[in-house]
Design an enzyme around this catalytic site. Structure first.
Site, mmCIF file in Angstrom:
data_model
loop_
_atom_site.group_PDB
_atom_site.id
_atom_site.type_symbol
_atom_site.label_atom_id
_atom_site.label_comp_id
_atom_site.label_asym_id
_atom_site.label_seq_id
_atom_site.Cartn_x
_atom_site.Cartn_y
_atom_site.Cartn_z
ATOM 1 N N ASP A 162 -5.820 -1.639 7.684
ATOM 2 C CA ASP A 162 -6.032 -2.269 6.385
ATOM 3 C C ASP A 162 -4.730 -2.909 5.894
ATOM 4 O O ASP A 162 -3.955 -3.429 6.692
ATOM 5 C CB ASP A 162 -6.542 -1.194 5.406
ATOM 6 N N HIS A 229 -5.642 -2.204 -1.262
ATOM 7 C CA HIS A 229 -6.958 -1.914 -0.683
ATOM 8 C C HIS A 229 -6.932 -0.730 0.270
ATOM 9 O O HIS A 229 -7.791 0.157 0.220
ATOM 10 C CB HIS A 229 -7.429 -3.179 0.032
ATOM 11 N N SER A 418 -16.400 -2.200 1.734
ATOM 12 C CA SER A 418 -15.095 -1.596 2.026
ATOM 13 C C SER A 418 -15.009 -0.175 1.506
ATOM 14 O O SER A 418 -14.268 0.645 2.042
ATOM 15 C CB SER A 418 -13.979 -2.419 1.381
#
Length: 596
Positions: A162, A229, A418
């Site tokens: 990520d 994220h 996600s």
């Protein structure tokens, strides 16, 4: 499950918009048992329970039992109603193998096991746990708390491929060494290319900084702050739990390995593929060997394309090394067949569900979805994009307040596939911790087989339904997974009015079982067209499914039982699929075989 032409992924597309009870032994067994073995225990204990064989002095005499225990360097605590004795170890430990082995070697001993402390199924004391409807709510939560009595993910590393990791006190104890795979120094924001520091430097971008789209519009269309994220994803998987702060992680005793591949304007396929290889214990030129290879990989990223050879080769390598690969389906409300790496073979592709149990308005869908998990909705589908109108319905996790570079740690709700994918990665870690011998194919089968129906609606296909953590974890003890480790995940197009086969090679000795299991996953728009047979190495055909002109439903996802006990297990087995009517097409997505 097919080819990628893009070399980078827009950060906006992968940001937040895309997140024992042990039964007593009543009779002397043929050999001394330990239930459970202390090597399977991931929490401390300070006593053992020892059962002596009927007729021995120790079984009826406290003094004889006390003498025996003292001879082994320990002390007798008391005798139980069952006749077994409780032995003091002297201190708390999670490994008493030498003492256990001493009792096991004693011919008078029937069984020995740790005297484990059980706890009530109380809620964790994490201050934001009440916000985590996705873990515990009856309607559309993933039924996680009931799984924690038997597994918490201890001993498993989960790689989060990520944006990297920004320091957070609710995660710091869970993080192991990762790597920065961003090879483009101009996007990396750390003044170099690849290095051993997977710190998230921020993925903020100005309007138009990533170029233009096919219509000439600036990408992104407006300035965007850093998403942090990867840290949000990691928190869902393994945030520290019962630490009186923040949130609870699903596999809260697992380790997180942050791998940075996404930076300014996204991440390159070549970097992501290398990260998959390295995370699973493979070799990447110029990168030191991974000291703690991951048994689970989470990829909450993607782009619109077919599955490239580059991705598929990396994923195949990871699966062959025993690593389960979990991928977010994407957030375009489109068919996942057109989004990669979610459409690659062998991965677990995850759609997002809402707090009401519907397919989330943004989630991709289709026959290639394996499972749905909570992805949340921080706004309704009819609300203005970019707004947050229903934060209570999002997925709360670890984050950072910095708009560009890191600031203070915090917790915020995100929505997206996600956020759904790490729910499944966490569940996979629970399964691996409970039974390390499980293969990626078996883990996928367990999750799908033990899902429950979505309580709401899903148009277009949400796989096997909503994942159920407790049911899946319990099934490890009660149901042998159908794949048995023999699986073919290569797509085979089914010719209209034609016959195709897919093969699996077996080296299993002896004959097959009278209850041989054949797991079939076929994508087809009218399954009544299909006749399916299992073909043994000697050419014998076993009918699994007949055609039916009245069966107009889509797809064949089923496990069949065959009496193949007359067949030699070793050799090439085939799944034969015949399309007997015209007008509908499809493909063999995957099939697996359990011969014993």
């Amino acid at each position: 499950m097919n080819g990628l032409r893009r070399t980078s992924l827009c950060a906006a597309a992968v940001s937040a918009a895309v997140l024992s009870v042990v039964s007593p032994v009543n009779a002397a067994p043929s050999q001394v048992q330990s239930q459970p073995d202390s090597t399977q225990v991931n929490r401390p204990f300070e006593r053992l329970i020892v059962g002596y064989k009927p007729g021995t002095a120790e079984a009826s005499s406290d003094s004889a039992a006390s003498d025996d225990v003292k001879n082994k360097g320990k002390s007798l605590h008391r005798r139980m109603a069952s006749g077994a004795v409780v032995v003091d170890l002297g201190s708390k430990t999670s490994n008493a193998d030498s003492t256990i082995q001493a009792f096991k070697a004693d011919p008078d001993v029937a069984y020995v096991e740790p005297d484990l402390l059980m706890q009530p199924f109380a809620d964790p004391n994490d201050t934001d746990y009440s916000r985590q409807w996705d873990l515990f709510e009856a309607t559309a939560g993933m039924n996680v708390p009931g799984a924690w009595s038997s597994t918490t993910g201890a001993g498993v590393t989960v790689a989060v491929i990520d944006t990297g990791y920004v320091a957070h006190s609710d995660l710091s104890a869970r993080v192991v060494a990762g790597y920065d795979f961003v090879s483009d120094a101009s996007r990396a924001r750390d003044n170099n290319g690849r290095d051993s520091n997977p710190a998230d430097e921020g993925d903020w971008v100005a309007r138009g900084e990533c170029g233009t789209d096919a219509n000439g519009n600036p990408v992104p269309a407006a300035d965007q702050g850093s998403s942090w994220h990867g840290t949000h994803v990691a928190g869902t998987i393994a945030a520290s739990t019962n630490n009186a702060k923040g949130i609870a992680g699903i596999a809260y005793d697992a380790k997180i390995q942050p791998l940075r591949v996404l930076a300014k304007c996204g991440g390159a396929t070549s970097d992501i593929a290398d990260a998959i290889t390295w995370a699973s214990g493979g070799t990447v030129s110029g990168v030191p060997a991974n000291a703690t290879p991951a048994k689970v990989i989470n990829m909450s990223l993607g782009g619109q394309s077919s599955c490239s050879t580059t991705y598929q080769n990396a994923i195949n390598g990871a699966i062959n090394r025993g690593t389960t690969v979990v991928v977010a389906a994407g957030n375009s409300n489109m068919n996942v067949a057109n989004f990669t790496p979610a459409n690659c073979s062998g991965v677990i592709t995850v759609a997002a569900s809402s707090r009401e149990g519907n397919k989330a308005f943004y989630s991709n869908f289709g026959t290639r979805i394996d499972i749905a998990a909570p992805g949340g909705e921080t706004r309704r589908g009819t609300d203005t994009p970019g707004t947050i109108t229903t934060p209570e319905n999002g997925i709360w996790s670890t984050l950072n307040a910095g708009t560009t570079t890191p600031g203070a740690e915090n917790y915020k709700p995100y929505q997206g596939t996600s956020m759904a994918a790490p729910h499944i990665a966490g569940l996979a870690a629970l399964l691996v911790a409970k039974k390390p011998s499980l293969t990626p194919a078996q883990i996928k089968d367990l999750i799908k087989t033990n899902a429950r129906a979505l309580p709401g609606t899903c148009s277009g296909g949400c796989g096997a339904g909503l994942a159920d953590a407790t049911k899946t974890v319990n099934a490890v003890d009660t149901t042998p997974p159908p794949s048995g480790g023999l699986e073919n995940t290569t797509d085979v197009p089914i010719t209209d009015m034609g016959t195709v086969t897919s093969s699996i090679s077996s080296t299993v000795t002896g004959n097959a079982s009278s209850t041989t299991k054949v797991g079939v996953d076929i994508v087809h728009t009218y399954r009544g067209d299909l006749v399916i047979d299992l073909i043994a190495p000697d050419g014998t055909a076993y009918r699994l499914k007949n055609s039916s002109s009245s069966d107009s439903a889509d797809n064949v996802v089923a496990t069949y039982t065959v009496n193949a006990s007359s067949e030699v297990a070793a050799g090439t087995w085939k799944l034969r699929v015949q399309d007997v009517y015209s007008g509908d097409t499809g493909y063999i997505n995957a099939w697996n075989l359990t011969l014993r």
